[in-house]
Design an enzyme around this catalytic site. Structure first.
Site, short mmCIF file in Angstrom:
data_model
loop_
_atom_site.label_atom_id
_atom_site.label_comp_id
_atom_site.label_asym_id
_atom_site.label_seq_id
_atom_site.Cartn_x
_atom_site.Cartn_y
_atom_site.Cartn_z
CB CYS A 1 38.60 39.38 39.04
SG CYS A 1 39.95 38.18 39.08
NE ARG B 1 44.82 31.87 41.62
CZ ARG B 1 43.85 31.80 40.71
NH1 ARG B 1 43.83 30.85 39.81
NH2 ARG B 1 42.89 32.71 40.71
CG HIS C 1 39.07 40.56 43.41
ND1 HIS C 1 37.72 40.41 43.31
CD2 HIS C 1 39.61 39.59 42.64
CE1 HIS C 1 37.45 39.40 42.51
NE2 HIS C 1 38.58 38.88 42.08
N1 GLN Z 1 39.24 32.29 37.26
C1 GLN Z 1 39.90 33.46 36.85
C2 GLN Z 1 41.41 33.39 36.94
O1 GLN Z 1 41.94 32.72 37.80
C3 GLN Z 1 39.34 34.65 37.62
C4 GLN Z 1 39.62 34.56 39.09
C5 GLN Z 1 38.96 35.64 39.90
O2 GLN Z 1 37.88 36.17 39.56
N2 GLN Z 1 39.58 35.95 41.01
O3 GLN Z 1 42.06 34.00 36.14
#
Ligand code: GLN
Length: 262
Positions: free
Chosen positions: A108, A145, A209
Site C-alpha cells: 500500500c 477511497r 493489506h
Molecule cells: N495514503 C495512501 C493512500 O491513501 C496509502 C494508504 C495506505 O497505506 N493504506 O493512497
C-alpha cells in the site's frame, strides 16, 4: 594466519532467512507487521534460522541487511516522512540489494513509495524509490477511497490472493513493471484497468493489506524461496500443512463469490 576455509559448516548449515523490516513503527497500517510474523514462523517450522533486522528513520540500511525487505502501509503524513528518509539515506543500498537478487514486498503506502512518485491528496509530490516503474496520484480529499475486500488472480499460482484494500491513490504502471495480478473482486491499482500490484525483478508491490500473508501462505512461501535463492540457488522448501488457512480461504472466497482451485 587464519587461511583456512570453512567447508563442512557451509555445506551442512540450513539456509538462513534474513528479513529486513523498514519503518516497523512508522509504516504499519492494518497490522502489516503480521506479514513478518508469518514469514518468520514458516521458516522456523522448517527448521530454518531467521533474522529480522528493523531499520527505522534516520538509520542507514546495508544492501546485505536482508534478503527479503518489507515495507508496509501508512497514511499520507507518514509517507511524506518515509519518502524523504528513503530517498536521502536508503535508496542506493536498496537499489543495490535488488540488483543483487534481493526480494522486496511493499504494501500500500510502501508500494506507492516503491514507485516513481506519489501525488498525495494535498501538498507536493513525494519522491519514490523508482524500484517499480509506476506512479500514483490521489485525486483529492473528496474523491472516493478504494476500500474493501480484494481478490486477485496471479500468473503461475493455483489459487488467488486474498486481502483488503484501503487507498485513495490511483496507481498506473509504466512499461518497466508488470501487474502482480488481475482483479477478481475489488478495485486494485486504480479501479479502472483491472490490474493489481506490480512486479519487477523480485520487487513486489501490492494494495493487499490485512496483513495478507496469513491468508496467502503459498505467496509467503514464494517470497521465502526467492529470498533464500539469493544465496542458495535451487533451494527447495518442504511443504507445510496449511489446512486451517485453506479452510479460512475457502470461506472468504465463497463469501466473495469466488472459488478456490482444486
Ligand atoms: N495514503 C495512501 C493512500 O491513501 C496509502 C494508504 C495506505 O497505506 N493504506 O493512497
Amino acid at each position: 594466519m587464519g587461511g583456512g576455509r570453512e567447508v563442512l559448516g557451509a555445506l551442512s548449515a540450513p539456509p538462513a532467512l534474513r528479513i529486513c523490516h523498514l519503518y516497523p513503527d512508522l509504516l504499519n497500517l492494518y497490522g502489516d507487521r503480521g506479514n513478518i510474523m508469518v514469514l518468520v514462523q514458516r521458516a522456523r517450522w522448517r527448521g530454518l534460522p531467521v533474522t529480522v533486522t528493523e531499520v527505522g528513520l534516520g538509520e542507514a540500511v546495508a544492501p546485505d541487511a536482508g534478503d527479503l525487505f518489507f515495507i508496509g502501509g501508512g497514511e499520507d503524513r507518514q509517507q511524506r516522512i518515509a519518502s524523504d528518509d528513503l530517498c536521502r539515506i536508503k535508496r542506493a543500498a536498496l537499489e543495490e540489494a535488488m540488483r543483487d537478487g534481493g526480494v522486496m514486498l511493499a504494501v500500500c503506502g510502501g508500494y506507492q513509495l516503491a514507485g516513481r512518485y506519489y501525488r498525495p491528496a494535498e501538498g507536493e509530490d513525494l519522491q519514490g524509490l523508482g524500484l517499480l516503474d509506476l506512479w500514483t496520484e490521489h485525486p483529492g480529499p473528496t474523491t472516493r477511497r478504494l476500500i474493501g475486500n480484494l481478490v486477485i488472480e496471479v500468473e503461475g499460482m493455483d489459487d488467488p490472493l486474498i486481502g483488503f484494500e484501503n487507498h485513495g491513490g490511483r496507481t498506473h504502471l509504466g512499461p518497466g513493471a508488470r501487474p502482480l495480478g488481475r482483479v477478481l473482486t475489488g478495485f486494485g491499482n486504480n479501479g479502472e484497468d483491472g490490474w493489481e500490484g506490480a512486479v519487477s525483478r523480485r520487487v513486489y508491490g501490492t494494495y493487499l493489506h490485512g496483513p495478507f500473508l496469513p491468508k496467502n501462505p503459498a505467496f509467503a512461501d514464494r517470497l521465502i524461496r526467492e529470498a533464500l535463492e539469493r544465496r542458495h540457488p535451487g533451494v527447495v522448501l518442504s511443504p507445510l500443512p496449511d489446512a486451517q488457512a485453506a479452510r479460512a480461504r475457502a470461506v472468504m472466497l465463497a463469501r466473495l463469490g469466488q472459488r478456490a482451485a482444486g
